[in-house]
Write a protein that holds these residues in place. Structure first.
Motif: not given
Length: 247
Positions: A228-247
């Motif tokens: 039920g969420l949405q992106l703002a029209p000018d949203a900043e989206v970074h799709s490259t993840p770091p090597l180690v995810p959160k636990a």
């Protein structure tokens, strides 16, 4: 659960709606007004939604029977009334609970909650001592002053799969932790992206669902739609993840 126990919105998430009970105040010359709403939730029992003045209060409470009010009409109580828009969600779990804020530039307060189900959502509002159920219902001029914090201004992917997860910030600056693993998606609110700040009262669960796939990967657009969420029209989206995810 003990009657009169105070509840928080996160207590409702994941609970299946079994039935709804409404209490209506009937006046001599006016249309009936909603006094109380009870949602009977699996594993939780009946939860009373009422408005002490403005906003909503939630507590464990058994429905009351019909009663008369001297010089002020009477109150009728019914289960799963055909005209009650909540009844269309009976049998479905509550996927998310979000606060609705009111601010007209002079007064600001938490006016109510949006309950999201797999098949749609419903708004419960406490305004001027009146309890309102709004489903696909425009409330007129007051709508301009109602706001839900559901628009994402910035999102950073921190893991691409197993789990899929993101750090996100809404347009008001609220930090959200988005996570999808084993077919279950969750949205958590925290003070910041620093996990050392995640144990206080400012942290809470916003959304939880299970799509039954046991999957570990989901696209951001699909996740946001489910949550039920949405992106703002000018949203900043970074799709490259770091090597180690959160636990």
């Amino acid at each position: 659960m003990i009657d009169d126990e105070e509840l928080i919105p996160a207590d409702l998430i994941g609970r299946r709606l079994l039935k709804a009970t409404t209490a209506w105040h009937h006046y001599a010359d006016d249309e009936p007004s909603l006094v109380h709403l009870w949602l009977h939730l699996e594993g939780l029992g009946p939860v009373l939604f009422h408005t002490p003045s403005t906003g909503l209060a939630l507590r464990a409470d058994q429905p009351h029977g019909p009663y008369s009010m001297e010089e002020h009409g009477s109150v009728s109580v019914a289960d799963d009334s055909p005209g009650d828009p909540v009844t269309r969600f009976v049998g479905h779990p509550i996927r998310s609970v979000r606060q609705i804020h009111y601010n007209d530039g002079h007064v600001g307060f938490t006016a109510g909650l949006t309950l999201q189900f797999p098949g749609g959502s419903i708004r419960l509002l406490g305004l001027d001592d009146d309890l309102l159920i709004a489903h696909n219902r425009h409330l007129g001029a007051v709508e301009a002053h109602l706001h839900e914090d559901v628009t994402i201004a910035r999102v950073v992917q921190t893991s691409g799969g197993c789990p899929s997860q993101w750090d996100a910030w809404t347009t008001t600056g609220q930090y959200l932790y988005l996570r999808y693993r084993h077919g279950e998606g969750t949205v958590e609110q925290h003070p910041s992206g620093d996990v050392d700040t995640w144990d206080g009262e400012e942290s809470s669960l916003w959304t939880s669902w299970d799509d039954g796939t046991n999957g570990g990967r989901i696209e951001l657009t699909d996740f946001l739609a489910m949550a039920g969420l949405q992106l703002a029209p000018d949203a900043e989206v970074h799709s490259t993840p770091p090597l180690v995810p959160k636990a």
